[in-house]
Design an enzyme around this catalytic site. Structure first.
Site, PDB file in Angstrom:
ATOM      1  N   GLU A 123      91.324 -63.216 158.237  1.00 38.26           N
ATOM      2  CA  GLU A 123      92.586 -63.553 158.890  1.00 38.26           C
ATOM      3  C   GLU A 123      92.712 -65.062 158.757  1.00 38.26           C
ATOM      4  OE1 GLU A 123      94.764 -64.993 161.803  1.00 38.26           O
ATOM      5  OE2 GLU A 123      93.641 -63.657 163.154  1.00 38.26           O
ATOM      6  N   GLU A 126     100.487 -75.466 156.802  1.00 41.58           N
ATOM      7  CA  GLU A 126     100.106 -75.162 158.184  1.00 41.58           C
ATOM      8  C   GLU A 126      99.609 -76.440 158.867  1.00 41.58           C
ATOM      9  OE1 GLU A 126      97.664 -71.713 160.439  1.00 41.58           O
ATOM     10  OE2 GLU A 126      96.480 -72.862 159.007  1.00 41.58           O
ATOM     11  N   LYS A 177      78.101 -66.869 163.365  1.00 37.89           N
ATOM     12  CA  LYS A 177      78.104 -68.338 163.386  1.00 37.89           C
ATOM     13  C   LYS A 177      79.419 -68.813 163.985  1.00 37.89           C
ATOM     14  CE  LYS A 177      79.291 -71.697 160.649  1.00 37.89           C
ATOM     15  NZ  LYS A 177      79.829 -72.650 161.648  1.00 37.89           N
ATOM     16  N   CYS A 199      96.697 -69.063 165.296  1.00 40.72           N
ATOM     17  CA  CYS A 199      97.228 -68.745 163.966  1.00 40.72           C
ATOM     18  C   CYS A 199      98.605 -68.106 164.056  1.00 40.72           C
ATOM     19  CB  CYS A 199      96.270 -67.819 163.238  1.00 40.72           C
ATOM     20  SG  CYS A 199      95.908 -66.360 164.217  1.00 40.72           S
TER      21      CYS A 199
END
Ligand code: 6OD
Length: 469
Positions: A242, A368, A168, A276
């Site tokens: 991750e 973040e 997906k 990331c």
């Protein structure tokens, strides 16, 4: 209209949703949203294909990986166009990183898997050896920042290890996954080995919770990783995550300053900061702090802005620009929205931004952001630099700029991060472990680590009777 790809067939089912062009904000295409029936059908197709696929010798599956790589190369320009349309990425980056890495991922894992020996251990009178079996059906949930690179990074080891998959992609970036489904059909991959369903978070949830799914691999936010972990906890499914980062860059006064500035510009602003691995916290040794800040701010002004992926994400990034000001930051450059005087003014752009003056405890320095922005702070000693870098809930990557080899090793080994780059950033060898510590994830991808996640060992121990003397 993009359709799901299930059991080798295009499936037009589920309500449509729009995908927007991040450059202009206009609707780019409509896509079907996977409902419970679609997800169930995809998982069943993957299960039906699982036995025959797992039974193939690894050398044959490796052959299929090479054919997929060839298929990607044959559709290179289409993939580049699809990825750029969905993300607004620069052409150069898409041509040199995102799409070539797709083919490289398949070729690399074909080699790694084909060359991997099984373990065998001998004791007097005892032979133990292990065989590895695939998990079965793996749910592959892919983010929007490097859609093709990260989808193939997961698919290649999952498939070569003998699993079938339901992928997906993010609702924002379905284009390259839809093309990949076509490539699977073009190269003749057996039906049901790769299935692709489209949709938002709730479709992803249906997928990971489906009892026919045996493992989940996900790259994306820590919040979503947490939610997936909870929803698969009942069945104790293995997960490979991750997740987020708040990566530190340490710049020592003994660095090659030109190289450090160049590398830092890349590590902060590549892909609009939507990687990331991007640096969001920079610590610079005091004797070069002022000069480094001035040079970084000047270079930030030359960076061509890349749109954020969505209106929602742009609002999030801009809210952190406001937060920086309200927490008392000094904005060295940026902090707003660029003006182009054309259709890009309705797109999802933000200015590349550099700020300073915030405490380590500010929300800006702890959360973040995932945009083209960093905070810069001075440090005085090596020990302080290490403490600052490690003072985060995240631990994905760190970057270190120094010409002192002893210091490079000493500091790199003390950093609480899964990846440390010295005098470079995002240089990859696909055989190495890749992933983070703390809130940045669980497990490692890359090389044999990926193959380990996508398979389970069975240890077989045989007592060897000794003949009578
Ligand atoms: O380059 C890679 O293999 C990788 N996994 C990159 C991840 C980037 C995350 O945004």
């Amino acid at each position: 209209m993009l359709t799901h790809f299930i059991g080798g067939l295009r499936v037009a089912a589920g309500p449509p949703f729009p995908v927007h062009d991040p450059v202009t904000g206009e609707v780019l295409r409509q896509v079907h949203e996977a409902d419970p029936e679609v997800v169930d059908r995809a998982v069943r197709a993957a299960r039906e294909a699982a036995r025959d696929w797992a039974a193939l010798p690894v050398a044959e599956r490796a052959g299929w990986m090479r054919r997929l790589a060839d298929g990607i190369e044959a559709r290179f320009d289409d993939l580049v166009a699809a990825e750029i349309a969905d993300t607004g990425k620069p052409l150069e980056q898409t041509r040199t990183l995102d799409i070539p890495r797709g083919a490289q991922n398949f070729r690399a894992f074909a080699e790694i898997a084909a060359q991997r020996p099984d373990d065998a251990f001998h004791l007097p009178g005892v032979l133990s050896y292990t065989v590895r079996r695939p998990l079965g059906v793996v749910a592959v949930i892919v983010p929007w920042n490097l859609p093709f690179l990260l989808m193939t990074w997961k698919l290649a080891p999952a498939l070569v290890a003998g699993n079938t998959v339901v992928v997906k992609p993010s609702e924002n970036t379905p284009g390259s996954a839809a093309l990949f489904a076509e490539i699977c059909a073009e190269v003749g991959l057996p039906d049901g080995v790769v299935n692709v369903v489209f949709g938002h978070g709730p479709s992803g949830r249906l997928l990971v919770e489906h009892p026919g799914v045996d493992g989940v691999t996900f790259t994306g936010s820590t919040a979503t990783g947490r939610a997936i972990m909870k929803s698969v906890s009942d069945r104790v499914k293995p997960v490979s995550f991750e997740l987020g980062g708040k990566n530190a860059g340490l710049v020592f006064a003994d660095c090659d300053l030109d190289r450090a500035v160049d590398g830092t510009v890349k590590s902060v602003f590549t892909n609009g900061g939507q990687v990331c691995l991007c640096t969001e916290r920079l610590y610079v040794e005091r004797p070069i702090f002022e000069e480094f800040c001035a040079r970084l701010a000047a270079r930030a002004q030359e960076v061509t802005p890349q749109p954020m992926i969505s209106a929602e994400h742009r609002e999030k990034v801009l809210s952190y620009y406001d937060l920086a000001r309200s927490e008392g930051a000094k904005v060295l450059t940026g902090g707003g929205v660029p003006s182009f005087g054309d259709s890009r003014d309705s797109g999802y752009f933000v200015e590349p931004t550099v700020v300073t003056g915030l405490s380590e405890w500010s929300r800006f320095n702890r959360e973040e952001i995932f945009g083209p922005v960093c905070h810069v702070a001075p440090f005085d000693t090596e020990a302080e630099a290490v403490d600052l870098a490690n003072g985060s809930d995240y631990g994905l990557a760190a970057t270190l700029w120094t010409t002192n080899l002893d210091r490079a090793h000493r500091v790199a080994q003390r950093l609480e991060a899964g990846l440390v780059w010295v005098n470079t950033w995002y240089l990859r060898d696909l055989r190495t472990p890749f992933g983070g510590v703390k809130l940045s994830g669980i497990g490692r991808e890359g090389g044999t680590q990926s193959l380990d996640f996508y398979s389970e060992p069975t240890t077989i121990t045989i007592k060897l009777e000794q003949p009578d003397a």
